[in-house]
Design a protein around this motif. Structure first.
Motif, PDB file in Angstrom:
ATOM      1  N   LYS A   1       0.827  -1.213   0.000  1.00 45.81           N
ATOM      2  CA  LYS A   1       0.000   0.000   0.000  1.00 45.81           C
ATOM      3  C   LYS A   1       0.856   1.255   0.000  1.00 45.81           C
ATOM      4  CE  LYS A   1      -3.755  -2.157   2.633  1.00 45.81           C
ATOM      5  NZ  LYS A   1      -4.472  -2.150   3.930  1.00 45.81           N
ATOM      6  N   SER A   2       2.058   1.148   0.539  1.00 45.80           N
ATOM      7  CA  SER A   2       2.947   2.307   0.603  1.00 45.80           C
ATOM      8  C   SER A   2       3.694   2.542  -0.710  1.00 45.80           C
ATOM      9  CB  SER A   2       3.958   2.131   1.742  1.00 45.80           C
ATOM     10  OG  SER A   2       3.297   2.007   2.985  1.00 45.80           O
ATOM     11  N   GLY A   3       3.555   1.615  -1.653  1.00 48.85           N
ATOM     12  CA  GLY A   3       4.170   1.824  -2.959  1.00 48.85           C
ATOM     13  C   GLY A   3       5.217   0.818  -3.366  1.00 48.85           C
ATOM     14  N   ALA A   4       5.480  -0.199  -2.529  1.00 46.01           N
ATOM     15  CA  ALA A   4       6.472  -1.207  -2.901  1.00 46.01           C
ATOM     16  C   ALA A   4       5.971  -2.031  -4.083  1.00 46.01           C
ATOM     17  CB  ALA A   4       6.768  -2.123  -1.714  1.00 46.01           C
ATOM     18  N   THR A   5       6.878  -2.338  -4.997  1.00 39.96           N
ATOM     19  CA  THR A   5       6.531  -3.156  -6.160  1.00 39.96           C
ATOM     20  C   THR A   5       6.533  -4.635  -5.810  1.00 39.96           C
ATOM     21  OG1 THR A   5       7.486  -1.518  -7.663  1.00 39.96           O
ATOM     22  CG2 THR A   5       7.171  -3.726  -8.539  1.00 39.96           C
TER      23      THR A   5
END
Length: 248
Positions: free
Chosen positions: A124-128
């Motif tokens: 959710k924080s943007g990690a792929t």
């Protein structure tokens, strides 16, 4: 992953090589630029060494959250290999600080924790992608390459969890504001790519399915993100699921 004979180059000793270029975007002519963030020096140096020996350009390392943000902004890596448990600022906050500001940055979490809450918070924080530290060196190398290409990489068993969370988030979408502008029009090809992204296919699988190049898939995804004013694949998949594109 061995922690013996840690590298003694600038990337391992000082975190940022003095001659590290500031580069936007990645081309096929240069190696993937990687930054390694972990608060354990021996582990951090071992990962940096393994990646460097595998042909990656390790442009920086960092041992805490604030340092990671500063150095990532200075060297703009293609892939940030990031631990979650960092002093000063947790890894998820590092993601939140960097991913929206640098759309070309990909984050691969490398963590000892396989807790579902940690995985979902990272995504959710943007990690792929999300890889456990029990992974082999070859698994890490493959994951970094896939992450650089924008493909989601997860330790086996976690991919289904993440896709399930996408669906849960989309099950009760926030109501649109009365004055919210109409969504931008996507091309037929962009919609087709978006539908396959929502189904959980990797960029390579989408390219094979549509008989187009991997780079073309990436370009369609980037164009779609720009049109919809979204920041990462998580938001893109949620958008698609909210509109039922994954069921088509």
């Amino acid at each position: 992953m061995s922690t013996q004979n840690a590298p003694q180059d600038a990337a391992a000793q000082d975190g940022v090589p003095q001659d590290a270029p500031k580069t936007e975007g990645r081309t096929a002519e240069r190696p993937i630029r990687v930054m390694v963030v972990d608060d354990h020096p021996m582990w951090r140096d071992a990962v940096a060494r393994d990646l460097a020996e595998s042909g990656f350009d390790v442009v920086a390392t960092a041992g805490d959250g604030p340092q990671a943000v500063r150095r990532a902004k200075a060297v703009t890596p293609d892939v940030l290999v990031l631990d979650l448990n960092l002093p000063g600022m947790p890894g998820v906050q590092v993601c939140k600080e960097l991913v929206p500001a640098y759309p070309g940055l990909r984050v691969l979490v490398l963590s000892a924790s396989g807790e579902h809450a940690d995985v979902l918070e990272a995504v959710k924080s943007g990690a792929t992608g999300y890889l456990l530290k029990s992974a082999s060196t070859q698994e890490l190398v493959d994951a970094v390459r896939s992450t650089a290409d924008g493909d989601p990489v997860f330790t086996p068993g976690l991919a289904g969890l993440v896709l399930g969370e996408y669906r849960r988030l989309a099950s009760d979408p926030a109501p649109a504001a009365p004055d919210e502008p109409k969504a931008p029009q996507l091309t037929d090809r962009e919609t087709e790519v978006l539908r396959l992204v929502a189904k959980g296919l990797s960029y390579k699988q989408i390219a094979e399915r549509l008989v187009i190049s991997h780079r073309t898939v990436q370009n369609h995804v980037q164009n779609t993100l720009g049109k919809l004013q979204l920041h990462n694949r998580v938001e893109l998949v949620r958008y698609a699921i909210e509109r039922g594109l994954d069921d088509i």
